[in-house]
Enzyme design. Structure first.
Site, short mmCIF file in Angstrom:
data_model
loop_
_atom_site.label_atom_id
_atom_site.label_comp_id
_atom_site.label_asym_id
_atom_site.label_seq_id
_atom_site.Cartn_x
_atom_site.Cartn_y
_atom_site.Cartn_z
N SER A 134 0.69 -1.34 0.13
CA SER A 134 0.01 0.00 0.16
C SER A 134 0.67 1.37 0.05
O SER A 134 2.02 1.18 0.08
CB SER A 134 -0.97 0.07 1.05
OG SER A 134 -0.13 0.36 2.27
N LYS A 135 0.31 2.42 -0.19
CA LYS A 135 0.85 3.61 -0.30
C LYS A 135 1.67 3.86 1.20
O LYS A 135 2.90 4.63 0.87
CB LYS A 135 0.07 4.81 -0.13
CG LYS A 135 -0.78 4.99 -1.52
CD LYS A 135 -0.98 6.50 -1.67
CE LYS A 135 -1.18 6.93 -3.26
NZ LYS A 135 -2.81 6.46 -3.33
N ARG A 136 1.37 3.35 2.35
CA ARG A 136 2.25 3.27 3.65
C ARG A 136 3.65 2.97 3.31
O ARG A 136 4.67 3.15 3.96
CB ARG A 136 1.46 2.93 4.69
CG ARG A 136 0.99 3.65 5.62
CD ARG A 136 0.02 3.02 6.56
NE ARG A 136 -1.02 2.52 5.97
CZ ARG A 136 -1.66 1.36 6.55
NH1 ARG A 136 -1.15 0.87 7.51
NH2 ARG A 136 -2.55 0.93 5.96
N GLY A 143 5.43 2.85 0.57
CA GLY A 143 6.31 3.78 -0.25
C GLY A 143 5.53 3.96 -1.47
O GLY A 143 4.18 3.74 -1.46
#
Ligand code: GLU
Length: 487
Positions: free
Chosen positions: A252-254, A256
């Site tokens: 996920s975006k978390r 990177g």
């Protein structure tokens, strides 16, 4: 039979790594089989879709050099290639399904549906539509219409059927029709749902294989039922596994950056991204790690696509990218590095001069084996530009306390002033001469000069730094260090 495959993104955001991988696998499979790769746009989510996202997706594909032979912007015999331009076609098929009894109008309100879901959940059953509007009479329908209700169209799911999916990655996957419930194929605003529109697109575009992300496996039985109801042949499927982070959770975006554009902005090379994503779920038969797009198109096969999740490893991506950076001509690297040098204010926003370009080519030669992506150039610019060294810290300060320092600097200054031109060769010679003349070990000469010029104990080669800084800056930096530390 001609192989026809497609990539059908929903333009609700930028192209993500997972989407790029689906596109790449389809592209490679088409090339390998001399088939056709189609790109089309699934833009029926009117609120979330935008032309801007569509543009980003197509641009990202082009940047990766994933080309399509048919579809959006390039045209073809089976267009239009944007779902909102195909609504008449879906209407035709909806009519067919209603006339043959495979679909029906449903007038249930949101509240009624909610109540049904609650009741089923309370009984411990899977919430699903139980077919309340399956057998409406003419009068009942007229009654609802008079109330101003707008119907949806639902697909009538057959009872007790085992739905087999021929999946080239997962084998024979079976779903039971009983758990599905009659699902909406056209919403009350007349817009088809994904599961319906995708079938009509795939069938009218003669798609032979559907290669897409595993998240769509559970949609597939709903699609197969529609093919069957229309008496159409069902394509083969290949569902490629999810992309996980190194901890085994869905990427996920978390974790990177997930959008292709983010990597482009950081200065990853498209050929490195292609190489990296090709290995997300596919493995070559040999030991080779680096593949060009052409080599991939030769080697790719669906048989070697793995069922187990792919792992997105940033270190591996950086390793692959640094390999490609080292392979790339410095002229191209310099061209790509211009924006980063502008960001740190060394170049103005205008086109750099010929001299500046030459300088940047030199910088790229000097650091190509030290960076993982081009934005890292920003951390290196200080070595090669300007008349002031960084302030030395800790150990570097100690270096400047050596007793040989004054003579090393004196000799170095004289030679830099005398030498006709500062180049790799002349700098190498001049440094060697100093060690000889002062009868000192190399380190006692190179380290103080390095610290004097850069403030650092490590960094690019001195024979790269000195010519790129130029005589004036070298002398100025030396003078500043002497003033600051040798008083
Ligand atoms: N629009 C879908 C997506 O972006 C495409 C699914 C498919 O390939 O059928 O995930």
């Amino acid at each position: 039979m001609e192989i026809r495959v497609r990539f059908a993104p929903s333009p609700t955001g930028p192209l993500h790594i997972g989407g790029a991988r689906s596109a790449l696998f389809n592209y490679l499979w088409a090339r390998k089989n001399k088939g056709t790769f189609i790109v089309r746009s699934e833009d029926t989510d009117l609120e979330r879709s935008s032309r801007e996202s569509e543009h980003n997706i197509l641009e990202s594909l082009r940047w990766l050099n994933i080309q399509w032979g048919e579809g959006i912007e390039v045209g073809g015999e089976h267009g239009p290639y944007r779902q909102t331009d195909r609504l008449d076609l879906y209407r035709e098929y909806t009519k067919k399904l209603i006339e043959s009894g495979h679909a029906y109008l449903c007038y249930c309100s949101e509240e009624e549906l909610e109540q049904e879901r609650k009741d089923l959940t309370a009984k411990g059953e899977t919430p699903r539509y139980m077919g309340k509007c399956r057998h409406l009479t003419q009068e009942q329908r007229a009654g609802f219409e008079a109330e101003g209700r707008k119907p949806v169209v639902r697909f009538r799911v057959p009872e007790g059927q085992a739905i087999h999916i021929n999946d080239q990655v997962r084998g024979d996957v079976v779903f039971e029709s009983d758990g599905i419930g009659d699902y909406v194929i056209v919403k009350s605003d007349g817009i088809p749902t994904y599961n319906f529109a995708v079938v009509i697109d795939d069938t009218t575009m003669n798609v032979t294989q559907v290669i897409r992300g595993e998240e769509h496996l559970s949609n597939t039985p709903r699609q197969v039922l529609i093919y069957q109801a229309l008496g159409l042949s069902v394509p083969e499927f290949a569902h490629i596994s999810l992309i996980m982070n190194t901890e085994g959770r869905k990427m996920s975006k978390r974790d990177g950056d997930t959008a292709v554009i983010d990597y482009r902005k950081k200065g990853y090379l498209p050929e490195a991204i292609v190489n990296f994503i090709a290995l997300l779920g596919w493995s070559p038969s040999g030991e080779k790690e680096f593949y060009t797009l052409d080599e991939l198109a030769e080697e790719f096969s669906l048989e070697r696509v793995s069922k187990s999740p792919a792992v997105f490893d940033f270190q591996k991506l950086n390793y692959i990218n640094s390999h490609y950076i080292k392979q790339t001509e410095p002229e191209r690297l310099a061209q790509l590095a211009i924006p980063y040098v502008q960001q740190v204010g060394v170049f103005s926003a205008e086109e750099p001069s010929a001299e500046q370009q030459q300088w940047l080519i030199g910088v790229m030669k000097a650091i190509a084996d030290k960076i993982s992506y081009l934005a890292e150039v920003k951390d290196f610019v200080h070595y090669f530009h300007g008349d002031t060294p960084l302030e030395p810290q800790g150990e570097a300060l100690e270096v400047l306390k050596g007793e040989q320092i004054t003579s090393v600097f004196e000799l170095f200054r004289g030679k830099v002033q005398e030498v006709e031109e500062l180049s790799e060769a002349t700098v190498k010679t001049l440094l060697k001469q100093i060690t000889k003349e002062l009868k000192l070990g190399g380190k006692l000469v190179y380290m103080p000069i390095r610290v004097a010029l850069t403030g650092q104990m490590h960094g690019p080669e001195l024979y790269d730094i000195i010519p790129l800084l130029g005589r004036e800056n070298v002398l100025k930096r030396l003078e500043i260090t002497e003033k600051r530390h040798l008083g």
